[in-house]
Design an enzyme around this catalytic site. Structure first.
Site, PDB file in Angstrom:
ATOM      1  N   HIS A  46      33.377  44.474  26.417  1.00 25.85           N
ATOM      2  CA  HIS A  46      34.487  44.521  25.110  1.00 25.85           C
ATOM      3  C   HIS A  46      33.727  43.458  24.455  1.00 25.85           C
ATOM      4  O   HIS A  46      34.474  42.952  23.550  1.00 25.85           O
ATOM      5  CB  HIS A  46      35.595  43.967  25.876  1.00 25.85           C
ATOM      6  CG  HIS A  46      36.205  44.980  26.766  1.00 25.85           C
ATOM      7  ND1 HIS A  46      36.672  46.171  26.161  1.00 25.85           N
ATOM      8  CD2 HIS A  46      36.771  44.725  27.985  1.00 25.85           C
ATOM      9  CE1 HIS A  46      37.361  46.781  27.326  1.00 25.85           C
ATOM     10  NE2 HIS A  46      37.352  45.979  28.429  1.00 25.85           N
ATOM     11  N   ARG A  71      28.933  42.248  33.451  1.00 29.59           N
ATOM     12  CA  ARG A  71      29.987  43.564  33.505  1.00 29.59           C
ATOM     13  C   ARG A  71      29.285  44.599  32.292  1.00 29.59           C
ATOM     14  O   ARG A  71      29.205  44.108  31.316  1.00 29.59           O
ATOM     15  CB  ARG A  71      31.391  43.186  33.232  1.00 29.59           C
ATOM     16  CG  ARG A  71      32.083  44.541  33.045  1.00 29.59           C
ATOM     17  CD  ARG A  71      33.684  44.438  33.300  1.00 29.59           C
ATOM     18  NE  ARG A  71      34.395  43.819  31.943  1.00 29.59           N
ATOM     19  CZ  ARG A  71      35.635  43.511  32.014  1.00 29.59           C
ATOM     20  NH1 ARG A  71      36.293  44.095  32.899  1.00 29.59           N
ATOM     21  NH2 ARG A  71      36.020  43.008  31.089  1.00 29.59           N
ATOM     22  N   ASP A  85      17.182  45.376  35.755  1.00 26.99           N
ATOM     23  CA  ASP A  85      15.954  45.063  35.523  1.00 26.99           C
ATOM     24  C   ASP A  85      15.839  43.819  34.600  1.00 26.99           C
ATOM     25  O   ASP A  85      14.710  43.295  34.479  1.00 26.99           O
ATOM     26  CB  ASP A  85      15.411  46.415  34.670  1.00 26.99           C
ATOM     27  CG  ASP A  85      15.179  47.604  35.965  1.00 26.99           C
ATOM     28  OD1 ASP A  85      15.341  47.013  37.282  1.00 26.99           O
ATOM     29  OD2 ASP A  85      14.708  48.516  35.558  1.00 26.99           O
ATOM     30  N   GLU A 150      41.128  49.125  38.404  1.00 24.35           N
ATOM     31  CA  GLU A 150      42.029  48.799  37.306  1.00 24.35           C
ATOM     32  C   GLU A 150      42.917  49.902  36.808  1.00 24.35           C
ATOM     33  O   GLU A 150      43.306  49.732  35.634  1.00 24.35           O
ATOM     34  CB  GLU A 150      41.132  47.954  36.223  1.00 24.35           C
ATOM     35  CG  GLU A 150      39.683  48.805  35.693  1.00 24.35           C
ATOM     36  CD  GLU A 150      39.043  47.808  35.000  1.00 24.35           C
ATOM     37  OE1 GLU A 150      39.732  47.034  34.345  1.00 24.35           O
ATOM     38  OE2 GLU A 150      38.071  48.281  34.422  1.00 24.35           O
ATOM     39  N   ASP A 176      44.118  46.205  32.407  1.00 25.87           N
ATOM     40  CA  ASP A 176      43.925  47.588  32.464  1.00 25.87           C
ATOM     41  C   ASP A 176      44.807  48.092  33.707  1.00 25.87           C
ATOM     42  O   ASP A 176      45.477  49.162  33.143  1.00 25.87           O
ATOM     43  CB  ASP A 176      42.582  48.087  32.867  1.00 25.87           C
ATOM     44  CG  ASP A 176      41.715  48.355  31.512  1.00 25.87           C
ATOM     45  OD1 ASP A 176      42.039  48.707  30.636  1.00 25.87           O
ATOM     46  OD2 ASP A 176      40.720  47.437  31.458  1.00 25.87           O
TER      47      ASP A 176
HETATM   48  C1  3PY Z   1      41.050  43.871  32.971  1.00 27.84           C
HETATM   49  O1  3PY Z   1      41.979  42.847  33.025  1.00 27.84           O
HETATM   50  O2  3PY Z   1      41.366  44.836  32.747  1.00 27.84           O
HETATM   51  C2  3PY Z   1      39.908  43.388  33.161  1.00 27.84           C
HETATM   52  O3  3PY Z   1      38.920  44.064  32.923  1.00 27.84           O
HETATM   53  C3  3PY Z   1      39.736  41.846  33.561  1.00 27.84           C
HETATM   54  O4  3PY Z   1      38.218  41.651  33.519  1.00 27.84           O
HETATM   55 MG    MG Z   2      39.345  46.243  32.438  1.00 33.67          MG
END
Ligand code: 3PY
Ligand code: MG
Length: 253
Positions: A46, A71, A85, A150, A176
């Site tokens: 993000h 991430r 890598d 999530e 999420d």
């Molecule tokens: C969320 O809260 O959706 C996340 O991805 C937190 O890292």
């Molecule tokens: Mg998330």
């Protein structure tokens, strides 16, 4: 070769603390590596962070004796390959909703025979203070593979997902997950659907002997989650710390 001590701790059932690096400059990751956090996740999902900034961040964090994680923006071979890598010690993969998607994560992150990760590069070995041949031989034992749970679909499929061999940890994205349950996105709530989903994931993680992780908003929430049985805790983010303290500093008038 440097040992990934976060993976080692999680396998021993210990707790590990980290945060999210979202500000697009490697010096930020480098500064946070001087704190007591065990690991720092460079957030590529993000944020505008580029691969070059990510690679420099991984290098600074590793050089300071901490564990650099990434991430990735989405579950893909290309994303996972490129962050590993260029020197990340592990991947956190968002939105893993099915067993097939979990298998794809492991395939991309592990060298044969456990996976199909392509051989190549030099930066990965440098970050582990070794040579490529040693890295290729030992990477499967050092790279931390984390799937994010999530969505309501992921919670429904959690046993199928977490039973995939090669996964070290699952990590709940509370924002999420709330959204997917039809609730306003927040780190924490008492809504029964959310509370029950979190408990289901935690119980499944224990059954499949993978560490359970979660993102929280503050240290008090981190303490609560640790008491509940979570091992891999992310507290806030660099930008959150900055804005929180900046807003606090203006409370003089
Ligand atoms: C969320 O809260 O959706 C996340 O991805 C937190 O890292
Ligand atoms: Mg998330």
């Amino acid at each position: 070769m440097i040992i990934n001590n976060v993976r080692a701790k999680l396998r021993l059932g210990e707790t590990s603390l980290g945060t999210w690096v979202t500000i697009p400059h490697p010096l930020v990751a480098g500064m946070l590596a001087r704190t007591e956090f065990d690991w720092l996740t460079v957030e590529l999902e993000h944020t505008p962070i580029t691969m070059e900034t990510a690679a420099l961040s991984f290098a600074l964090v590793a050089a300071r004796g901490k564990v650099p994680l990434a991430r990735v923006p989405i579950n893909s071979v290309e994303n996972i390959k490129r962050v590993l890598d260029t020197g990340a010690y592990g991947v956190i993969v968002p939105m893993v909703n099915t067993r097939g998607e979990a298998e794809a994560v492991v395939a991309a992150a592990r060298y044969a025979p456990e996976g199909t990760r392509s051989i190549g590069g030099l930066f990965h070995a440098h970050n582990f203070a070794t040579d490529p041949a040693t890295y290729y031989a030992d990477a499967n034992d050092q790279i931390l593979v984390v799937v994010m749970i999530e969505t309501a679909q992921a919670v429904a499929n959690v046993d199928e997902i977490l039973s995939v061999p090669g996964i070290d940890a699952c990590f709940i994205g509370p924002n999420d997950l709330h959204k997917s349950l039809g609730l306003p996105p927040v780190f924490e709530s008492d809504h029964p659907a959310f509370v029950q989903s979190v408990e289901l994931v935690l119980a499944a993680a224990k059954r499949h002997r993978v560490a359970a992780g979660i993102h929280v908003g503050d240290p008090e929430a981190a303490r609560r989650r640790i008491r509940q049985g979570f091992q891999m805790i992310a507290v806030g983010s660099d930008a959150g710390f900055l804005m929180g303290n900046a807003n606090e500093a203006t409370r003089v008038r």
